[in-house]
Design a protein around this motif. Structure first.
Motif, mmCIF file in Angstrom:
data_model
loop_
_atom_site.group_PDB
_atom_site.id
_atom_site.type_symbol
_atom_site.label_atom_id
_atom_site.label_comp_id
_atom_site.label_asym_id
_atom_site.label_seq_id
_atom_site.Cartn_x
_atom_site.Cartn_y
_atom_site.Cartn_z
ATOM 1 N N ASP A 5 2.592 0.676 3.641
ATOM 2 C CA ASP A 5 3.966 0.198 3.421
ATOM 3 C C ASP A 5 4.920 1.321 2.999
ATOM 4 O OD1 ASP A 5 3.749 -2.949 3.480
ATOM 5 O OD2 ASP A 5 1.992 -2.195 2.415
ATOM 6 N N ILE A 6 4.425 2.225 2.163
ATOM 7 C CA ILE A 6 5.319 3.240 1.591
ATOM 8 C C ILE A 6 4.604 4.592 1.601
ATOM 9 C CG2 ILE A 6 6.579 3.958 -0.500
ATOM 10 C CD1 ILE A 6 6.543 0.841 -1.231
ATOM 11 N N SER A 57 13.903 0.660 13.834
ATOM 12 C CA SER A 57 12.693 -0.107 13.489
ATOM 13 C C SER A 57 12.765 -0.669 12.072
ATOM 14 C CB SER A 57 11.456 0.776 13.636
ATOM 15 O OG SER A 57 11.566 1.880 12.770
ATOM 16 N N GLY A 58 13.866 -0.390 11.367
ATOM 17 C CA GLY A 58 14.026 -0.962 10.023
ATOM 18 C C GLY A 58 13.352 -0.161 8.922
ATOM 19 N N VAL A 59 12.757 0.981 9.286
ATOM 20 C CA VAL A 59 12.120 1.836 8.264
ATOM 21 C C VAL A 59 13.189 2.746 7.659
ATOM 22 C CG1 VAL A 59 10.451 3.707 7.898
ATOM 23 C CG2 VAL A 59 9.883 1.798 9.419
ATOM 24 N N ARG A 60 13.289 2.750 6.328
ATOM 25 C CA ARG A 60 14.266 3.609 5.640
ATOM 26 C C ARG A 60 13.603 4.907 5.195
ATOM 27 N NH1 ARG A 60 15.613 2.201 1.038
ATOM 28 N NH2 ARG A 60 14.016 0.647 0.611
ATOM 29 N N TYR A 104 2.272 2.717 11.524
ATOM 30 C CA TYR A 104 1.911 1.774 10.451
ATOM 31 C C TYR A 104 3.152 1.394 9.635
ATOM 32 C CZ TYR A 104 -2.430 3.749 11.995
ATOM 33 O OH TYR A 104 -3.450 4.181 12.796
ATOM 34 N N LEU A 105 4.021 2.391 9.380
ATOM 35 C CA LEU A 105 5.244 2.111 8.619
ATOM 36 C C LEU A 105 6.174 1.196 9.421
ATOM 37 C CD1 LEU A 105 5.850 5.688 7.179
ATOM 38 C CD2 LEU A 105 5.134 3.670 5.894
ATOM 39 N N ILE A 106 6.214 1.408 10.721
ATOM 40 C CA ILE A 106 7.060 0.554 11.576
ATOM 41 C C ILE A 106 6.519 -0.877 11.563
ATOM 42 C CG2 ILE A 106 7.702 0.117 13.995
ATOM 43 C CD1 ILE A 106 7.904 3.252 14.260
ATOM 44 N N VAL A 120 0.863 -1.183 0.000
ATOM 45 C CA VAL A 120 0.000 0.000 0.000
ATOM 46 C C VAL A 120 0.897 1.230 0.000
ATOM 47 C CG1 VAL A 120 -1.779 1.273 1.251
ATOM 48 C CG2 VAL A 120 -1.825 -1.239 1.213
ATOM 49 N N VAL A 121 0.722 2.067 -1.009
ATOM 50 C CA VAL A 121 1.593 3.238 -1.202
ATOM 51 C C VAL A 121 0.738 4.498 -1.193
ATOM 52 C CG1 VAL A 121 3.370 4.276 -2.647
ATOM 53 C CG2 VAL A 121 3.021 1.805 -2.737
ATOM 54 N N LEU A 122 1.084 5.430 -0.313
ATOM 55 C CA LEU A 122 0.362 6.706 -0.233
ATOM 56 C C LEU A 122 1.256 7.801 -0.824
ATOM 57 C CD1 LEU A 122 -1.399 7.990 3.015
ATOM 58 C CD2 LEU A 122 -0.323 9.529 1.398
#
Ligand code: NAD
Length: 250
Positions: free
Chosen positions: A84-85, A177-180, A128-130, A7-9
């Motif tokens: 997701d993005i 948290s691994g989010v880039r 949500y991204l995390i 899911v991309v916003l």
């Protein structure tokens, strides 16, 4: 670079770079959330994205307003239960000057769209991204990394310089948290940004300010955004990626 079921916003996806990015993600299998203050433009992008068969959600919102950003997140999560993005892309520009004081009237409007919206939406989207171990791409500008004589858009350049630093600082906060988090910094790119911002300006002749003597197509910027969002870029975070036909070299 498959984004199947992601899911991309994308904010500001009714036009230009955002529209090209939404279309490219949809083509690669993503469900896209199209956010724009122009319902008409958002619907045009949505119709194009629908040809690929994935879900498309249109949200009309003014990203400079916190209530609208709350609505954007609420509707996205109600529809998809995940994010997701996030592409913080909506942008605006005003012709103005520090010396004649016109900037005093335009500064807040530009900062609220180009900087504050990205900061607020990033915070709202963070949980949500995390959870998704997702990523963020901010559409900045080469104007945020260099100062040029005769440039007529000081608030714009200040907002983009700050957005680059926000990219770096948020990349550090999200890292555990691994989010880039990355930014793209386009040079001149054929879009309707001047008309859509209600301000004078043109891209005609901008090619002569670049080393390659040409200007970008929005699809090229979209390609970079998709690369940065993909697993191919899994070691890249906190970077501001210039795509400017060598403009910053000159
Ligand atoms: P564009 O005008 O074609 O698209 C921007 C979209 O953002 C428009 O559909 C507009 O309605 C929307 N928007 C503007 N303010 C909004 C608000 N308050 N709320 C919701 N939506 C809003 O412009 P573009 O050139 O595609 O710009 C996209 C991004 O690329 C911007 O951040 C811009 O600063 C950046 N950029 C553009 C260029 C260029 O040369 N075109 C160069 C560098 C960076």
């Amino acid at each position: 670079m498959s984004f199947a079921n992601k899911v991309v916003l994308i904010t500001g996806s009714g036009s230009g770079i955002g529209a090209a990015t939404a279309l490219s993600f949809a083509e690669e299998g993503a469900h896209v959330v199209i956010v724009d203050c122009s319902e008409e433009r958002a619907n045009v992008t949505a119709e194009k994205c629908k040809q690929f068969g994935n879900k498309v959600l249109v949200i009309t919102a003014d990203v400079s307003k916190k209530d609208d950003l709350d609505k954007v997140m609420k509707k996205t999560i109600e529809e998809f239960r995940r994010l997701d993005i996030l592409v913080n892309n909506a942008g605006t520009v005003r012709e103005e000057s520090i010396l004649d004081g016109t900037l005093i009237d335009t500064f807040d409007d530009v900062m609220n769209v180009n900087l504050r919206a990205a900061v607020v939406l990033t915070s709202l989207a963070a949980p949500y991204l995390i959870e998704a171990k997702g990523c963020i791409i901010n559409t900045s500008s080469v104007a945020g990394v260099e100062a040029r004589t005769g440039y007529k858009y000081p608030s714009y350049t200040i907002s983009k310089a700050a957005l680059n630093h926000f990219t770096r600082i948020s990349a550090m906060e999200f890292a555990s948290s691994g989010v880039r988090v990355n930014a793209v910094n386009p040079g001149p790119c054929f879009t309707n940004i001047f008309a859509n911002s209600g301000t004078p300006g043109t891209f005609e002749g901008s090619d002569k300010f670049t080393a390659l003597k040409k200007i970008c197509d929005p699809v090229e910027v979209a390609n970079l955004i998709l690369y940065l969002a993909s697993d191919k870029a899994k070691s890249i975070t906190g970077c501001c990626h210039v795509i400017d036909n060598g403009m910053a070299l000159l």
